[in-house]
Motif scaffolding. Structure first.
Motif, mmCIF file in Angstrom:
data_model
loop_
_atom_site.group_PDB
_atom_site.id
_atom_site.type_symbol
_atom_site.label_atom_id
_atom_site.label_comp_id
_atom_site.label_asym_id
_atom_site.label_seq_id
_atom_site.Cartn_x
_atom_site.Cartn_y
_atom_site.Cartn_z
ATOM 1 N N GLU A 11 -3.573 1.122 6.937
ATOM 2 C CA GLU A 11 -2.395 0.218 6.540
ATOM 3 C C GLU A 11 -2.125 -0.328 5.327
ATOM 4 O O GLU A 11 -1.221 -0.619 4.745
ATOM 5 C CB GLU A 11 -2.621 -1.125 7.514
ATOM 6 N N THR A 12 -3.258 -0.101 4.387
ATOM 7 C CA THR A 12 -3.213 -0.463 2.886
ATOM 8 C C THR A 12 -3.219 0.674 2.025
ATOM 9 O O THR A 12 -3.578 0.407 0.819
ATOM 10 C CB THR A 12 -4.007 -1.550 2.786
ATOM 11 N N ASP A 15 -1.204 0.936 -1.172
ATOM 12 C CA ASP A 15 -1.400 -0.273 -1.951
ATOM 13 C C ASP A 15 -2.806 -0.271 -2.686
ATOM 14 O O ASP A 15 -2.659 -0.745 -3.954
ATOM 15 C CB ASP A 15 -1.384 -1.690 -0.821
ATOM 16 N N SER A 18 -2.268 1.689 -5.897
ATOM 17 C CA SER A 18 -0.935 1.424 -6.295
ATOM 18 C C SER A 18 -1.339 0.985 -7.898
ATOM 19 O O SER A 18 -0.383 1.126 -8.834
ATOM 20 C CB SER A 18 -0.106 0.455 -5.737
ATOM 21 N N SER A 77 3.283 -0.005 -0.454
ATOM 22 C CA SER A 77 3.808 -0.228 1.024
ATOM 23 C C SER A 77 5.206 -0.433 0.931
ATOM 24 O O SER A 77 5.680 -0.895 2.109
ATOM 25 C CB SER A 77 2.940 -1.267 1.646
ATOM 26 N N PHE A 82 8.118 5.850 3.209
ATOM 27 C CA PHE A 82 6.582 5.366 3.186
ATOM 28 C C PHE A 82 5.736 6.334 3.811
ATOM 29 O O PHE A 82 4.963 6.771 3.248
ATOM 30 C CB PHE A 82 6.592 3.904 3.902
ATOM 31 N N HIS A 83 6.260 6.735 4.966
ATOM 32 C CA HIS A 83 5.304 7.893 5.438
ATOM 33 C C HIS A 83 5.453 9.186 4.934
ATOM 34 O O HIS A 83 4.092 9.985 4.782
ATOM 35 C CB HIS A 83 5.664 7.964 7.059
ATOM 36 N N GLU A 86 2.973 8.687 1.778
ATOM 37 C CA GLU A 86 1.696 8.596 2.340
ATOM 38 C C GLU A 86 0.927 9.985 2.574
ATOM 39 O O GLU A 86 -0.145 10.159 2.166
ATOM 40 C CB GLU A 86 1.680 7.595 3.654
#
Length: 137
Positions: A11-12, A15, A18, A77, A82-83, A86
């Motif tokens: 989930e992070t 982040d 970053s 995030s 986003f995906h 990632e």
């Protein structure tokens, strides 16, 4: 050999990377003789954070097949793609793991070990040596 201690949760994930500090620490582990300086207290989305990430990307361009762009990490995030961002970052970091394994770094990430075994690039003798080295740590 120093071990990079970073707990990353899905989930992070972006982040956590970053500000670029952990990426620069990884680079220092791979190239300890590097004279590259980075901003240890960089805050996410700052100029210093982007500079840290840019240094890592510059190194990747000379050593890895897969790379990401600074905004892929710097946006953290943020929901913009986003995906996709990632996945790009994760695949590029796996390529960094492949590079490190080819230079003799141990322990090898489990996924890279599976790839080597599937490709038949790791002989039984190399596997035994790697396992002995990992037991010593």
């Amino acid at each position: 050999m120093e071990k990079l201690e970073l707990e990353v949760e899905p989930e992070t994930f972006l982040d956590d990377l970053s500000n670029g500090v952990e990426l620069c620490k990884l680079l220092r582990m791979i190239e300890p003789e590097s004279s590259r300086k980075y901003f240890q207290s960089a805050r996410s989305a700052s100029f210093h954070a982007r500079d840290n990430v840019a240094q890592f990307i510059e190194w990747m361009r000379g050593n890895c097949e897969l790379q990401f762009e600074s905004q892929d990490v710097a946006l953290g995030s943020d929901p913009t793609n986003f995906h996709m961002r990632e996945k790009i970052v994760a695949f590029a970091l796996l390529d960094v793991g492949r590079y490190a394994a080819s230079k003799g770094f141990r322990p090898i990430p489990q996924l890279i070990q599976f790839e080597l075994e599937i490709d038949g690039k790791e002989t039984a003798e190399e596997k035994k040596k790697r396992e002995e080295e990992e037991e010593e740590k």
